[in-house]
Design an enzyme around this catalytic site. Structure first.
Site, PDB file in Angstrom:
ATOM      1  N   ASP A  35      16.488  12.043 -32.251  1.00 19.47           N
ATOM      2  CA  ASP A  35      15.731  13.120 -32.443  1.00 19.47           C
ATOM      3  C   ASP A  35      16.585  14.226 -33.129  1.00 19.47           C
ATOM      4  O   ASP A  35      16.263  15.105 -33.588  1.00 19.47           O
ATOM      5  CB  ASP A  35      15.194  13.423 -31.075  1.00 19.47           C
ATOM      6  N   TYR A  38      16.723  14.493 -36.456  1.00 23.48           N
ATOM      7  CA  TYR A  38      15.420  14.945 -36.928  1.00 23.48           C
ATOM      8  C   TYR A  38      15.233  16.354 -36.841  1.00 23.48           C
ATOM      9  O   TYR A  38      14.967  17.133 -37.727  1.00 23.48           O
ATOM     10  CB  TYR A  38      14.435  14.300 -36.476  1.00 23.48           C
ATOM     11  N   ASP A  39      15.573  16.906 -35.897  1.00 24.06           N
ATOM     12  CA  ASP A  39      15.582  18.130 -35.402  1.00 24.06           C
ATOM     13  C   ASP A  39      16.755  19.059 -36.164  1.00 24.06           C
ATOM     14  O   ASP A  39      16.272  20.403 -37.015  1.00 24.06           O
ATOM     15  CB  ASP A  39      15.982  18.771 -34.212  1.00 24.06           C
ATOM     16  N   LEU A  85       6.891  24.597 -29.225  1.00 30.30           N
ATOM     17  CA  LEU A  85       7.805  25.489 -28.945  1.00 30.30           C
ATOM     18  C   LEU A  85       8.999  25.691 -29.684  1.00 30.30           C
ATOM     19  O   LEU A  85       9.319  24.653 -30.597  1.00 30.30           O
ATOM     20  CB  LEU A  85       8.169  25.116 -27.403  1.00 30.30           C
ATOM     21  N   GLU A 126      10.413  24.561 -16.100  1.00 30.01           N
ATOM     22  CA  GLU A 126      10.144  23.167 -15.906  1.00 30.01           C
ATOM     23  C   GLU A 126      10.792  22.107 -16.690  1.00 30.01           C
ATOM     24  O   GLU A 126      11.407  22.816 -17.568  1.00 30.01           O
ATOM     25  CB  GLU A 126       8.526  22.949 -15.945  1.00 30.01           C
ATOM     26  N   LYS A 128      11.702  19.488 -19.234  1.00 37.16           N
ATOM     27  CA  LYS A 128      10.868  19.105 -20.580  1.00 37.16           C
ATOM     28  C   LYS A 128      10.581  17.477 -20.583  1.00 37.16           C
ATOM     29  O   LYS A 128      11.902  17.080 -20.924  1.00 37.16           O
ATOM     30  CB  LYS A 128      11.450  19.554 -21.761  1.00 37.16           C
ATOM     31  N   GLU A 186       1.856  15.652 -20.273  1.00 37.69           N
ATOM     32  CA  GLU A 186       2.708  14.647 -20.673  1.00 37.69           C
ATOM     33  C   GLU A 186       2.632  13.379 -20.269  1.00 37.69           C
ATOM     34  O   GLU A 186       2.638  13.231 -18.679  1.00 37.69           O
ATOM     35  CB  GLU A 186       4.233  15.408 -20.582  1.00 37.69           C
ATOM     36  N   LYS A 327      16.990  22.834 -25.108  1.00 40.89           N
ATOM     37  CA  LYS A 327      17.233  21.266 -25.349  1.00 40.89           C
ATOM     38  C   LYS A 327      18.648  21.220 -24.527  1.00 40.89           C
ATOM     39  O   LYS A 327      19.611  21.863 -24.821  1.00 40.89           O
ATOM     40  CB  LYS A 327      17.163  20.961 -26.628  1.00 40.89           C
ATOM     41  N   CYS A 445      55.571  -8.790 -30.600  1.00 41.35           N
ATOM     42  CA  CYS A 445      54.591  -8.161 -31.288  1.00 41.35           C
ATOM     43  C   CYS A 445      54.829  -6.432 -30.603  1.00 41.35           C
ATOM     44  O   CYS A 445      54.919  -6.196 -29.668  1.00 41.35           O
ATOM     45  CB  CYS A 445      52.972  -8.227 -30.943  1.00 41.35           C
TER      46      CYS A 445
END
Length: 794
Positions: A35, A38-39, A85, A126, A128, A186, A327, A445
């Site tokens: 997401d 995309y945003d 929003l 609230e 999301k 939702e 976010k 090594c």
DNA sequence: GCACCTCGAGTTCC
DNA sequence: CTCGAGGTGC
């Protein structure tokens, strides 16, 4: 002014890409990019269009929200449009100032304060939810129609499917509801239900859901409601659309309370917060509980609480100016695999690591991600040049989740494990039945040598402060140090010379007089830290040696039971095996380590250099209960000579000499089968094997003779109990708490089981709390732990 | 022989 | 923190 050609081209490109993602996300329910990406694409396009308004076309993805519904469901026009929003993200480059970090939130609040001419307005806040937005229509208190959000104007009629969700009221409670009521909310899938579903699907070989949100979306778009009914969907209401012939309260928060009265589930996390500081406090509070919440969220939403104030603020295009979504930093991001390299660990284990184009994930820049082993790479089919999705979930360590196959460059080839060690050129090999490849170079090594030194100096081992990765690198590269024993031969001049050469190599300018003094001081400190480490405990010393299969716990076991390095290094595997939690494999590994000439000289070199494990004590008296001639005999690889017959033989003869003297005829008389006696005789016929048994017997007797006859210490208060620590303690570190509990006789382990006596849970405790609840294990908080320690004089 | 516990080892970033 | 594998008890 006409837009430049580059902007025109970029806008077109962005539109095409966004449309493709829209289609995959909304119509196919199969997103291919996170997401966050995309945003970002949408924001970039919005920015271009804002700068060049002539580029805006009606078809631009910014001019609508979501995608056209696919066929199969009737179209529903929402009586009032469903809003979208504006999003506020954290600015990762801003400093510690909240107003800079959450600038978009600060601007949002400031605009409201200016327009309303008041300070610290009240917001309904609230979480999301990361689910599927829907609108529900109730007439005369009955659920008549439900639709997906769609593009905000029209959605799909999924009434039949929504009816199957038990959390959704089909008939409203009470009687004061409006004649027509549109409720927005939702649909989501609880995390636990999602995991249970996938576990069952995996067992049944069915298709897995990609994540809870996709699971919810796919479930709601089933043609057959009976299929939807079997899916574990839930619902939260968060606002109201159309209201006819009825009254709502004056505020959003009171409206939510009203919805609750009418029978709608409303998230318990909803609250009211005032002003910018209140919003940020809420954001942090929810963010810290994000993993613990039973559903996925991708941020929080702030809505101006009073409806009259909302009306004053109004809208810009379709987004309200009175609400914003804040976010969280994305947990998933996509980036490119620049290369796949392999790292060589202390034991020679080969770990492939993906070098990534730097990308911000959950607030930090990620450039590396482990790919664990060959199997994991094959499972993911990661190739150099691939686009991959990187996640940083509840744990801190980034991982590659999946490859975005659609973006694979045409010539990318499957990755293959190199045949040779990239550091020393020795052959790499994978042992039968093991997941890891190993470098066969051993201490020749350079990578393994460096890791061995790093481990030796580490905090839980010899704790040599200041000897970090950089200096170990330089010390070995320039030949100052070959083995860990060489560390103790280093002089002040060596350190200064090493530092000079390291700076030369890095191209640092020549030092001034003042810098020279600082360098001398640094070297003195390091020298002192190395010197300090000479006095250490036997357990730390054994752990520091890096014996394969011997970690901190096993080192403590050895130190506690055997007590002296002299005994540990001479003890054969057959004797070590008598110790608790040490089986054949670990015992062999320890004995083999001390038998190897190179290791012998390193250990001797350390002792010669003055390293002296300080708290040597006699072997544990309880050894007498677990170690005798019988246990020694029972471990011989001789057929038909089991535990019982070995005990009988030992009891009959008392000593190994007497037993050997007696020979096979005597053994059968002492209760051994004829076949067993023959097998034993044959095994002893090999002089090497006979010799090793005699040696083991001598070592064992030496050990037992050194052990005191009986325990001298009284019973520890927590003796026999297993404790587990989790979370962060305020008053002390985890190591300290562990040491204090161990001082009271408790065993401190890393995972909760039904054998656990108690769990100590500090701040932000994770999954172990659930485990404790599951197993009915008592949980103590920090205060209770402190009280306990105090009551025992800690 | 199997299930369940533990331990060891490796890992990222600041 | 997670995975793999060793150790132990049923």
């Amino acid at each position: 002014m006409a837009a430049p050609a580059t902007a025109v081209a970029r806008a077109a490109e962005l539109r095409a890409t966004i449309e493709e993602h829209n289609h995959r996300y909304h119509v196919l329910d199969a997103p291919s990019v996170p997401d966050a990406e995309y945003d970002r694409l949408v924001r970039e396009l919005e920015a271009i269009e804002a700068e060049h308004p002539d580029l805006v076309t009606p078809e631009s993805p910014t001019q609508r929200v979501g995608a056209r519904p696919d066929s199969g469901f009737a179209t529903v026009r929402h009586a009032l449009p469903m809003l979208s929003l504006a999003n506020a993200f954290e600015d990762p480059d801003a400093g510690d100032d909240d107003r800079a970090r959450y600038r978009e939130v600060a601007d949002f609040v400031r605009r409201i304060e200016e327009a309303l001419d008041l300070r610290d307005p009240a917001f309904s806040v609230e979480p999301k939810l990361d689910g599927l937005a829907i609108s529900l229509r109730y007439e005369d208190g009955r659920f008549v129609q439900g639709a997906t959000r769609g593009d905000g104007e029209t959605g799909e009629d999924v009434t039949a499917n929504l009816r199957t969700i038990r959390a959704l009221p089909l008939k409203l409670r009470g009687s004061d509801w409006p004649r027509v009521l549109e409720v927005r909310g939702e649909v989501y899938m609880p995390k636990a239900a999602f995991e249970a579903w996938n576990a069952a699907a995996l067992a049944a070989g069915e298709r897995l859901m990609a994540n809870p949100r996709n699971g919810a979306a796919g479930s709601l778009r089933q043609i057959d409601p009976a299929v939807t009914a079997r899916r574990p969907l839930a619902f939260f209401a968060y606002s109201v659309g159309l209201v006819e012939r009825g009254e709502l309260p004056d505020t959003h928060s009171a409206t939510l309370a009203r919805l609750r009265d009418w029978g709608f589930p409303v998230s318990a996390e909803t609250d009211v917060a005032r002003g910018f500081d209140g919003l940020v406090a809420y954001f942090r509070r929810i963010g810290s509980r994000r993993d613990a919440l039973p559903f996925d969220i991708d941020g929080v939403v702030y809505k101006l609480d009073r409806f009259d104030q909302q009306r004053v603020m109004g809208f810009v295009s379709r987004a309200p100016r009175w609400a914003i979504a804040h976010k969280f930093p994305a947990l998933e991001e996509s980036t490119t695999v620049l290369d796949i390299e392999v790292q060589i660990g202390r034991t020679g284990a080969v770990t492939p690591v993906a070098r990534l184009a730097p990308v911000q994930v959950a607030g930090v820049t990620v450039t590396n991600a482990t790919l664990h082993n060959e199997d994991q790479i094959a499972r993911l089919d990661v190739r150099v040049g691939d686009s991959v999705v990187v996640r940083r979930a509840g744990d801190v360590i980034p991982e590659v989740v999946r490859v975005v196959v659609e973006r694979r460059p045409p010539h990318a080839v499957p990755w293959r494990m190199p045949g040779q060690c990239p550091v020393c050129g020795a052959q790499l090999q994978r042992e039968e039945g093991q997941a890891a490849w190993r470098c066969t170079g051993g201490l020749s090594c350079a990578a393994q040598r460096k890791e061995a030194i790093r481990h030796f100096a580490s905090r839980r081992a010899m704790d040599i402060e200041g000897l970090g990765e950089r200096f170990i690198e330089a010390l070995t590269d320039f030949g100052f140090v070959e083995t860990i024993a060489d560390l103790y031969r280093l002089t002040l001049d060596d350190f200064l010379a090493m530092k000079r050469r390291a700076e030369e190599r890095e191209g640092v300018v020549p030092e001034t007089v003042k810098q020279g003094k600082i360098a001398t001081r640094w070297a003195e400190n390091l020298l002192e830290a190395i010197d300090r480490s000479r006095r250490t405990t036997l357990a730390r010393f054994l752990f520091a040696l890096g014996i394969p299969q011997v970690g901190e716990t096993t080192a403590k076991t050895l130190a506690h039971w055997i007590g002296r390095l002299e005994y540990v290094r001479r003890m054969p595997a057959a004797v070590l095996r008598a110790l608790p939690d040490i089986g054949a494999e670990v015992a062999e590994s320890i004995a083999a380590f001390f038998a190897q000439p190179g290791n012998q000289s390193v250990v001797q070199g350390l002792l010669d250099a003055g390293v002296a494990p300080a708290d040597e004590h006699p072997p544990a008296p309880e050894l007498r209960d677990r170690l005798d001639l019988g246990t020694l005999l029972s471990q011989l690889p001789v057929d038909k000579l089991g535990g019982k017959s070995a005990q009988r033989l030992a009891q009959s003869y008392g000593t190994l000499e007497a037993l050997l003297q007696a020979g096979p005829t005597g053994w059968t008389g002492a209760g051994l089968s004829a076949q067993g006696a023959a097998n034993l005789e044959q095994w002893l016929a090999d002089p090497l094997q006979r010799q090793s048994l005699l040696q083991a017997d001598v070592s064992m007797r030496e050990l037992l003779d050194a052990a005191p006859a009986q325990a001298e210490r009284g019973a520890a208060p927590l003796h026999g109990q297993t404790w587990v620590l989790t979370g962060t303690l305020a008053s002390m570190g985890r190591d300290e708490a562990k040491a204090k509990l161990e001082a009271l006789g408790a065993k401190v382990s890393g995972s909760v089981s039904k054998k656990t006596h108690a769990l100590v849970a500090g701040e932000s405790a994770g999954s172990k709390l659930d485990d404790a609840r599951k197993h009915g294990v008592q949980v103590l908080d920090e205060a209770a732990l402190l009280a306990l320690l105090q009551s025992h004089g800690g």
